[in-house]
Every structure is written in C-alpha cells, then in structure tokens.
Scaffold this motif. Sequence first.
Motif, PDB file in Angstrom:
ATOM      1  N   HIS A  96      -2.106   0.718   2.652  1.00  0.00           N
ATOM      2  CA  HIS A  96      -1.487  -0.607   2.598  1.00  0.00           C
ATOM      3  C   HIS A  96      -0.181  -0.605   3.393  1.00  0.00           C
ATOM      4  O   HIS A  96       0.614   0.337   3.288  1.00  0.00           O
ATOM      5  CB  HIS A  96      -1.152  -1.002   1.154  1.00  0.00           C
ATOM      6  CG  HIS A  96      -2.350  -1.216   0.288  1.00  0.00           C
ATOM      7  ND1 HIS A  96      -3.011  -2.421   0.223  1.00  0.00           N
ATOM      8  CD2 HIS A  96      -2.993  -0.378  -0.568  1.00  0.00           C
ATOM      9  CE1 HIS A  96      -4.011  -2.323  -0.637  1.00  0.00           C
ATOM     10  NE2 HIS A  96      -4.026  -1.092  -1.115  1.00  0.00           N
ATOM     11  N   LEU A 104       3.097  -2.719   3.270  1.00  0.00           N
ATOM     12  CA  LEU A 104       3.740  -3.663   2.366  1.00  0.00           C
ATOM     13  C   LEU A 104       4.906  -4.403   3.003  1.00  0.00           C
ATOM     14  O   LEU A 104       5.662  -5.078   2.301  1.00  0.00           O
ATOM     15  CB  LEU A 104       4.225  -2.918   1.112  1.00  0.00           C
ATOM     16  CG  LEU A 104       3.135  -2.173   0.340  1.00  0.00           C
ATOM     17  CD1 LEU A 104       3.737  -1.444  -0.861  1.00  0.00           C
ATOM     18  CD2 LEU A 104       2.027  -3.113  -0.102  1.00  0.00           C
ATOM     19  N   TYR A 115       1.440  -9.955   1.811  1.00  0.00           N
ATOM     20  CA  TYR A 115       0.715  -9.140   0.838  1.00  0.00           C
ATOM     21  C   TYR A 115      -0.778  -9.453   0.851  1.00  0.00           C
ATOM     22  O   TYR A 115      -1.598  -8.595   0.553  1.00  0.00           O
ATOM     23  CB  TYR A 115       1.290  -9.360  -0.559  1.00  0.00           C
ATOM     24  CG  TYR A 115       0.812  -8.335  -1.562  1.00  0.00           C
ATOM     25  CD1 TYR A 115       1.231  -7.009  -1.476  1.00  0.00           C
ATOM     26  CD2 TYR A 115      -0.067  -8.673  -2.582  1.00  0.00           C
ATOM     27  CE1 TYR A 115       0.791  -6.052  -2.367  1.00  0.00           C
ATOM     28  CE2 TYR A 115      -0.512  -7.727  -3.495  1.00  0.00           C
ATOM     29  CZ  TYR A 115      -0.083  -6.422  -3.389  1.00  0.00           C
ATOM     30  OH  TYR A 115      -0.521  -5.484  -4.283  1.00  0.00           O
ATOM     31  N   SER A 156      -2.499  -6.906   3.227  1.00  0.00           N
ATOM     32  CA  SER A 156      -1.791  -5.617   3.209  1.00  0.00           C
ATOM     33  C   SER A 156      -2.652  -4.431   3.627  1.00  0.00           C
ATOM     34  O   SER A 156      -2.135  -3.408   4.067  1.00  0.00           O
ATOM     35  CB  SER A 156      -1.211  -5.350   1.815  1.00  0.00           C
ATOM     36  OG  SER A 156      -2.243  -5.071   0.882  1.00  0.00           O
ATOM     37  N   SER A 172      -6.310  -8.212   0.542  1.00  0.00           N
ATOM     38  CA  SER A 172      -5.103  -8.173  -0.290  1.00  0.00           C
ATOM     39  C   SER A 172      -4.945  -6.861  -1.050  1.00  0.00           C
ATOM     40  O   SER A 172      -5.921  -6.142  -1.297  1.00  0.00           O
ATOM     41  CB  SER A 172      -5.176  -9.333  -1.287  1.00  0.00           C
ATOM     42  OG  SER A 172      -4.208  -9.214  -2.287  1.00  0.00           O
ATOM     43  N   LEU A 200       1.950  -5.708  -6.572  1.00  0.00           N
ATOM     44  CA  LEU A 200       2.871  -6.834  -6.738  1.00  0.00           C
ATOM     45  C   LEU A 200       4.024  -6.465  -7.666  1.00  0.00           C
ATOM     46  O   LEU A 200       5.173  -6.828  -7.428  1.00  0.00           O
ATOM     47  CB  LEU A 200       2.132  -8.050  -7.321  1.00  0.00           C
ATOM     48  CG  LEU A 200       1.338  -8.933  -6.356  1.00  0.00           C
ATOM     49  CD1 LEU A 200       0.658 -10.051  -7.129  1.00  0.00           C
ATOM     50  CD2 LEU A 200       2.224  -9.505  -5.261  1.00  0.00           C
ATOM     51  N   LEU A 222       6.526  -4.347  -5.764  1.00  0.00           N
ATOM     52  CA  LEU A 222       7.320  -5.148  -4.825  1.00  0.00           C
ATOM     53  C   LEU A 222       8.311  -6.042  -5.560  1.00  0.00           C
ATOM     54  O   LEU A 222       9.421  -6.268  -5.086  1.00  0.00           O
ATOM     55  CB  LEU A 222       6.394  -5.999  -3.958  1.00  0.00           C
ATOM     56  CG  LEU A 222       5.559  -5.239  -2.931  1.00  0.00           C
ATOM     57  CD1 LEU A 222       4.630  -6.190  -2.195  1.00  0.00           C
ATOM     58  CD2 LEU A 222       6.450  -4.508  -1.938  1.00  0.00           C
TER      59      LEU A 222
END
Length: 211
Positions: free
Chosen positions: A31, A33, A37, A40, A57, A63, A66
């Motif tokens: 991914h 980031l 997103y 990703s 995604s 999530l 982040l």
Amino acid sequence: MENIKDEMELLTKIIKGISAQFGDKCEVVLHDLTGDYENSIVAIENPTITGRKIGDSGTNLGLEVLRGTVKDGDRYNYITHTKNGKILRSTSVYINNSEGTPIGAICINLDISDLIMAEKTIKSITMHSLESEVKEVFVEDVNELLEYLIQECQKEIGKPVVHMTKEDKIQAIKYLDKRGAFLIKKAGDHVCRFLDISKYTLYTYLDNGRG
C-alpha cells in the motif's frame, strides 16, 4: 524511506519473495498511503485470495492508523475473514518516513481455510487462535468500506437512527471519526444522510466528539 514510489523496485521484490515462499495461498499487498486511500494498493501478489487488484482501497485497519486512533499499527499473525468466507492468517507492517508518519504498508494474508477444516488433526500446523481474531474488511471500493463502518457504528449505538438522541448521534460521529471514516472522500455527505443531519450539525458534533 521518504516515498514508496522511490523504492518500488525493492518493495516489489520483497512482496514477490514472500508470496513465492508461501505459495499461491498467500496474498501479499503493498500500500502507498501518501495518496488517495481509495487507490492505496500499488502492488499485489496472488490477488484471488481477497479479490482485490492494483488501484483498490485499503482496509478499515489502515484508516485507523492514518487517523491516529492506533499509534503502532503493526499487527502480526491475526485472524481475518473475507466476504466469501475464507479464513486468513494476516500480518500488517507499516512503513514510516523519517518523521514517523506512515507512508506505506506491506500486508500478508495467508488463506488457511483448508487447514481449519482439518484442524482437529493438524492443529499443530495451523497454530492459530480465534482469540486473536480482528475485524478487517477487504474491499475493492472505498465506499464499500464506508458502508461497513456505518453498519458497525449502528451496532455500536444499538438503536436505529430514528430513535437516536443528539448524544447518540455525537457518539456515532465520534465512533466513525476514531475509525478514520472522515478520511474517505465525501464521507461527510454520506454520514449526514445516514444520521439525517445537516453539514453544519455534522461539524458541530465532530467538534463536540473531539472535545
């Protein structure tokens, strides 16, 4: 490392090596980031395990990292489930830049469904515990991830929207905020429709929840 794209050749070799080591039952995902997103995934091996592809995604766990709800997002050897019922033994390791900000992640998802079916006789091989089960959702579309978070939010509050009080709705928004829902583009519009509130009310409740 400051940028995933600068090390794509090395990182691609790493995920190819991991997947080759464990075979076609092992999905390995890289991914990025630092961008959107909902797109990703920049590299993936054995994508049939979760049905995802490059440009899809990340999951709900990313999530939370982040958003800052989870400070150390690395997880090892946890159990997850796909939408079509596969049981996976997963590991997620995050890549930080020099300032400690997550810029990428390598995620390993080993399909142990066949081993679980024969667990009574090969338990020593599977070595998994359902006590370590973690809810991680694998999606192709980030809007599907938002729908999942909203459903989990409704379960958390424990009542339909029509019966929610102002405090219930503040708690609902706080729940979604902690899980990074508002990092998804246009999530605010979706949440407003779900809770039957205005954008102004959403921002007010967000401030109340964060306060």
